[in-house]
Design an enzyme around this catalytic site. Sequence first.
Site, PDB file in Angstrom:
ATOM      1  N   HIS A 177       0.743  -0.966   0.029  1.00  0.00           N
ATOM      2  CA  HIS A 177       0.111  -0.076   0.003  1.00  0.00           C
ATOM      3  C   HIS A 177       1.031   1.237   0.152  1.00  0.00           C
ATOM      4  O   HIS A 177       2.120   1.278   0.013  1.00  0.00           O
ATOM      5  CB  HIS A 177      -0.808   0.006   1.269  1.00  0.00           C
ATOM      6  CG  HIS A 177      -0.285  -0.299   2.593  1.00  0.00           C
ATOM      7  ND1 HIS A 177      -0.199  -1.768   3.013  1.00  0.00           N
ATOM      8  CD2 HIS A 177       0.669   0.388   3.235  1.00  0.00           C
ATOM      9  CE1 HIS A 177       0.384  -1.727   4.266  1.00  0.00           C
ATOM     10  NE2 HIS A 177       0.896  -0.502   4.495  1.00  0.00           N
ATOM     11  N   ASP A 277       7.374  -5.700   3.409  1.00  0.00           N
ATOM     12  CA  ASP A 277       6.219  -5.604   4.229  1.00  0.00           C
ATOM     13  C   ASP A 277       5.007  -6.374   3.861  1.00  0.00           C
ATOM     14  O   ASP A 277       4.617  -6.166   2.738  1.00  0.00           O
ATOM     15  CB  ASP A 277       6.251  -4.314   4.773  1.00  0.00           C
ATOM     16  CG  ASP A 277       5.090  -4.058   5.718  1.00  0.00           C
ATOM     17  OD1 ASP A 277       5.383  -4.534   6.817  1.00  0.00           O
ATOM     18  OD2 ASP A 277       4.097  -3.504   5.428  1.00  0.00           O
ATOM     19  N   GLU A 319       8.364 -10.453   5.242  1.00  0.00           N
ATOM     20  CA  GLU A 319       7.652 -10.516   6.539  1.00  0.00           C
ATOM     21  C   GLU A 319       6.552 -11.110   6.337  1.00  0.00           C
ATOM     22  O   GLU A 319       5.332 -10.830   5.753  1.00  0.00           O
ATOM     23  CB  GLU A 319       7.172  -8.899   6.986  1.00  0.00           C
ATOM     24  CG  GLU A 319       6.702  -8.782   8.246  1.00  0.00           C
ATOM     25  CD  GLU A 319       5.472  -8.108   8.080  1.00  0.00           C
ATOM     26  OE1 GLU A 319       4.881  -7.818   9.236  1.00  0.00           O
ATOM     27  OE2 GLU A 319       4.970  -7.814   7.212  1.00  0.00           O
ATOM     28  N   ARG A 511       1.743  -0.081  21.169  1.00  0.00           N
ATOM     29  CA  ARG A 511       3.012  -0.443  20.733  1.00  0.00           C
ATOM     30  C   ARG A 511       4.219   0.268  20.897  1.00  0.00           C
ATOM     31  O   ARG A 511       5.394   0.165  21.059  1.00  0.00           O
ATOM     32  CB  ARG A 511       2.951  -0.905  19.150  1.00  0.00           C
ATOM     33  CG  ARG A 511       2.146  -1.920  18.987  1.00  0.00           C
ATOM     34  CD  ARG A 511       1.810  -2.388  17.290  1.00  0.00           C
ATOM     35  NE  ARG A 511       1.494  -1.228  16.898  1.00  0.00           N
ATOM     36  CZ  ARG A 511       1.186  -1.075  15.434  1.00  0.00           C
ATOM     37  NH1 ARG A 511       1.530  -2.275  14.706  1.00  0.00           N
ATOM     38  NH2 ARG A 511       0.528  -0.242  15.051  1.00  0.00           N
TER      39      ARG A 511
END
Length: 631
Positions: A177, A277, A319, A511
């Site tokens: 994206h 990713d 990933e 996080r």
Amino acid sequence: MKDMSVMKKAAEANEGFGMQEDAGIFQERLKKHHDELRWLYMELYGNDSMFAELCDHMRQFWLERDRKLKRRDQDREKDKNWYRQNDMLGMMLYIDNFAGNIKGVEARLDYIEKCNVNYIHLMPFLDTIEGRSDGGYAVADFRKVQEKLGSMEDLESLTAACHEKGINVCMDFVMNHTSEGHEWAIRARRGEGEYMSRYFFFDNGELPARYEQTVPQVFPTTAPGNFTWLEDAGHYVMTTFYPYQWDLNYRNPRVFNEMMYNFLYLTNRGMDIIRIDAVPYIWKELNTSCRNLPQVHTIVRMMRIIGEIVCPSVLLLGEVVMEPEKVVPYFGTVEKPECHMLYNVTTMATTWHTAATRDVRLLKKQLDIVSALPKDYVFLNYLRCHDDIGWGLDYGTLLEEGIGERSHKQYLNDYFQGYAGASNSRGELYNADPVTGDARFCGTTASMCGIEKAGFEQDEEAMEKAIRMDLMLHAYMFMQSGIPVLYSGDEIGQVNDYTYKEDPHKAADSRYLHRGAMNWKAAENIERPDTVEGRLFRGLDQLERIRRREKTFVAHADTWTIDTWDPAVLCIGRYYEGEKLIGLFNFSEYDKTAWINETDGEYVELISGSKMKAAGVNIPAYGYYFLKKIG
């Protein structure tokens, strides 16, 4: 007109490489891979002109590639196992948290060397929109560094300095994206058809509703659904992760080509490892889960081929957040490889399950599965990273022991928050779902081992035990099959940083609890053995030096587990070229005995230097031994 700086770079790259030699090397590599690349491209796109454009651009990026990088390519083509050696040790870091900016990281390379690290993963640093970045994973410009971090020139200076010191550099390449602030997204939002076709736009909810029937949600509580309605554009757009991250449409060959040009542009800045990713998500198909579709492997294989033609020293790190036996398709095959390396995500989660239960059985089974895989498969192993911990365990096996999925996830989250199981851990939940009871966990390695709690309570006995647990877990990680990676700050026992709650851009995302700024004042204590930082740093340094010295730690060594007849003690064996090493790890706060019986010779314990028998070994609480066969 062609950018003069690019022309200058091309001229410099050709210096010492001769235009004819340059063209010859490129043509030789292209010839080797051309037929397969064209076949895959045409299978996916059936577009000759776009394929020809891709080849032309590949040649141009090769011509523009710096001569030092070209020599690096040639050296590593001759030694394809360079990254599988026992000296490989990684460290993940956020540029701003670690050293303020890219120049700051370059100024800290001596410290990185002191950590015995020769591979640094720079967390996302490309241009993004403040407050709508998902930690940098919503990229607004693939060819611009975030201004607060520096410039592309700074990045090239850093990678060159790293290469001088023998340090490899990794970066994230977000393929699935772009940010809603990317030029393509801005133009698509205005209604420009060419750019709308680079995403998934729908003028009504019929097709989005059909997708939702089969596509799981990534963040059901913080970002529910897979589509976002754009009021100003009068369209839905696919947004698998967050509303400001628009999924790219790889059915459009223009998207693939342009993203490959971005990939090659970044490798030409000196990157050695490209972390792809969210690999499984990059192809979307109606009436499917839009995960792990065959076309994903076609795209990754083409990316691997393109790299081998233009920049063969560059590795692809995928990933893929699944258990090891299910991620292996992303390695490809020996004849048609895809990713060079993948993350060992499930083993990481299972490690913390083991710490909470003091029961190594599930972890032993997990390690046996990894050990049975082909030696060509290289996993990256870690205890903690920038992300949360999702409890994606083997619940089928746990159920056989009477452990239910929902109740066990609840126990693990309670344990690591410090509420259950005589826990000394501290941390917070992320993306908790009150309906399903599911949640993920956030916290640093040190805080999860009890260092935060012991420090707060000024309990020296508890601190000693917490430090031993921390070092034991790192020693165990070094024994796994693959390459170990530290998270910046772990080497000094950095604990949770609760100040993220004071930042309105971060407060909603727990996080950031384990993404605190590097405490350089604390790092000054690494030479003092009476400090927490000094004890951890020296302990890790000893382990790292042993690993670098002993050839049994190469990534392609034989590895296996050995029964200890005590549920709290794990035993791992390694064998390579006639040398044998046994690792013992006590996952409990009590002294234990490992009832192994390796009577094939004498052993020396590498940490203490003492001779020991590899039979009926007594191990103190959170203790660990490296036993090397010497006769």
